[in-house]
Motif scaffolding. Sequence first.
Motif, PDB file in Angstrom:
ATOM      1  N   ASP A   1       0.827  -1.202   0.000  1.00 17.97           N
ATOM      2  CA  ASP A   1       0.000   0.000   0.000  1.00 17.97           C
ATOM      3  C   ASP A   1       0.866   1.259   0.000  1.00 17.97           C
ATOM      4  N   LEU A   2       1.926   1.264   0.817  1.00 19.62           N
ATOM      5  CA  LEU A   2       2.834   2.416   0.839  1.00 19.62           C
ATOM      6  C   LEU A   2       3.531   2.598  -0.511  1.00 19.62           C
ATOM      7  N   ARG A   3       3.908   1.496  -1.138  1.00 17.83           N
ATOM      8  CA  ARG A   3       4.554   1.585  -2.453  1.00 17.83           C
ATOM      9  C   ARG A   3       3.600   2.148  -3.501  1.00 17.83           C
ATOM     10  N   ARG A   4       2.345   1.700  -3.434  1.00 19.82           N
ATOM     11  CA  ARG A   4       1.351   2.182  -4.381  1.00 19.82           C
ATOM     12  C   ARG A   4       1.128   3.693  -4.202  1.00 19.82           C
ATOM     13  N   THR A   5       1.038   4.135  -2.941  1.00 16.57           N
ATOM     14  CA  THR A   5       0.863   5.559  -2.661  1.00 16.57           C
ATOM     15  C   THR A   5       2.080   6.356  -3.114  1.00 16.57           C
ATOM     16  N   GLN A   6       3.276   5.836  -2.850  1.00 12.47           N
ATOM     17  CA  GLN A   6       4.493   6.534  -3.252  1.00 12.47           C
ATOM     18  C   GLN A   6       4.596   6.631  -4.774  1.00 12.47           C
ATOM     19  N   ASP A   7       4.259   5.577  -5.494  1.00 10.83           N
ATOM     20  CA  ASP A   7       4.281   5.632  -6.957  1.00 10.83           C
ATOM     21  C   ASP A   7       3.298   6.671  -7.479  1.00 10.83           C
ATOM     22  N   CYS A   8       2.137   6.744  -6.845  1.00 13.83           N
ATOM     23  CA  CYS A   8       1.125   7.704  -7.259  1.00 13.83           C
ATOM     24  C   CYS A   8       1.631   9.132  -7.056  1.00 13.83           C
ATOM     25  N   VAL A   9       2.252   9.405  -5.910  1.00 11.77           N
ATOM     26  CA  VAL A   9       2.767  10.743  -5.622  1.00 11.77           C
ATOM     27  C   VAL A   9       3.904  11.088  -6.570  1.00 11.77           C
ATOM     28  N   LEU A  10       4.780  10.123  -6.856  1.00 12.11           N
ATOM     29  CA  LEU A  10       5.912  10.384  -7.749  1.00 12.11           C
ATOM     30  C   LEU A  10       5.475  10.625  -9.191  1.00 12.11           C
ATOM     31  N   MET A  11       4.265  10.157  -9.552  1.00 21.26           N
ATOM     32  CA  MET A  11       3.746  10.439 -10.891  1.00 21.26           C
ATOM     33  C   MET A  11       3.157  11.838 -10.969  1.00 21.26           C
ATOM     34  N   GLY A  12       3.037  12.526  -9.837  1.00 21.15           N
ATOM     35  CA  GLY A  12       2.540  13.894  -9.838  1.00 21.15           C
ATOM     36  C   GLY A  12       1.060  14.012  -9.580  1.00 21.15           C
ATOM     37  N   ARG A  13       0.400  12.961  -9.197  1.00 17.27           N
ATOM     38  CA  ARG A  13      -1.033  13.022  -8.923  1.00 17.27           C
ATOM     39  C   ARG A  13      -1.269  13.552  -7.516  1.00 17.27           C
ATOM     40  N   HIS A  14      -2.409  14.143  -7.290  1.00 21.75           N
ATOM     41  CA  HIS A  14      -2.729  14.738  -5.988  1.00 21.75           C
ATOM     42  C   HIS A  14      -3.792  13.963  -5.222  1.00 21.75           C
ATOM     43  N   ASP A  15      -4.451  13.004  -5.868  1.00 24.44           N
ATOM     44  CA  ASP A  15      -5.522  12.265  -5.208  1.00 24.44           C
ATOM     45  C   ASP A  15      -5.072  10.837  -4.854  1.00 24.44           C
ATOM     46  N   CYS A  16      -3.921  10.717  -4.243  1.00 20.36           N
ATOM     47  CA  CYS A  16      -3.337   9.395  -3.993  1.00 20.36           C
ATOM     48  C   CYS A  16      -3.772   8.761  -2.673  1.00 20.36           C
ATOM     49  N   VAL A  17      -4.066   9.554  -1.680  1.00 21.30           N
ATOM     50  CA  VAL A  17      -4.378   9.025  -0.349  1.00 21.30           C
ATOM     51  C   VAL A  17      -5.816   8.527  -0.344  1.00 21.30           C
ATOM     52  N   ARG A  18      -5.997   7.343   0.188  1.00 18.93           N
ATOM     53  CA  ARG A  18      -7.316   6.764   0.277  1.00 18.93           C
ATOM     54  C   ARG A  18      -8.038   7.354   1.472  1.00 18.93           C
ATOM     55  N   ILE A  19      -9.222   7.832   1.284  1.00 22.45           N
ATOM     56  CA  ILE A  19     -10.034   8.394   2.370  1.00 22.45           C
ATOM     57  C   ILE A  19     -11.178   7.424   2.617  1.00 22.45           C
ATOM     58  N   SER A  20     -11.205   6.887   3.826  1.00 21.29           N
ATOM     59  CA  SER A  20     -12.279   5.939   4.133  1.00 21.29           C
ATOM     60  C   SER A  20     -13.475   6.695   4.699  1.00 21.29           C
ATOM     61  N   SER A  21     -14.622   6.331   4.216  1.00 24.39           N
ATOM     62  CA  SER A  21     -15.842   6.972   4.693  1.00 24.39           C
ATOM     63  C   SER A  21     -16.538   6.060   5.679  1.00 24.39           C
ATOM     64  N   PRO A  22     -17.120   6.601   6.720  1.00 27.45           N
ATOM     65  CA  PRO A  22     -17.815   5.755   7.696  1.00 27.45           C
ATOM     66  C   PRO A  22     -19.077   5.161   7.069  1.00 27.45           C
ATOM     67  N   HIS A  23     -19.358   3.962   7.430  1.00 28.43           N
ATOM     68  CA  HIS A  23     -20.557   3.286   6.923  1.00 28.43           C
ATOM     69  C   HIS A  23     -21.754   3.683   7.790  1.00 28.43           C
ATOM     70  N   ARG A  24     -22.880   3.873   7.120  1.00 28.82           N
ATOM     71  CA  ARG A  24     -24.081   4.251   7.845  1.00 28.82           C
ATOM     72  C   ARG A  24     -24.900   3.046   8.167  1.00 28.82           C
TER      73      ARG A  24
END
Length: 117
Positions: free
Chosen positions: A94-117
Amino acid sequence: MKTQRPIVSTSASSDGEHRVLQFRPRTFAPVPGQRGNLSDRVEPAGEANDLSRYERDREEPDDYRHRMLANIAAFAFTVALTAIGIWLAMSIQDLRRTQDCVLMGRHDCVRISSPHR
């Protein structure tokens, strides 16, 4: 082609520095802690596979309950190590995937979990 021989000084050969040793294969396996004459330890060929000399009388019977508890504890430890190893591998992935995303210049790399209703 001419063969070459090593040059050995006369002082080295006279001192006995260079000697050829005879190889004598062992015909028996010495028992650790057993001392005595070598001829006493030579075994006949028929008795080479006899393991009765390593057997010992037990003063107390085996504690199978303790052995089973030790096996269960070892199994639980192995399962825990395996689970930790899998969790660690997935975290690194997961950290590698996030790091690759950031190194490609994207800004929406971090996964935001939403609470379930």
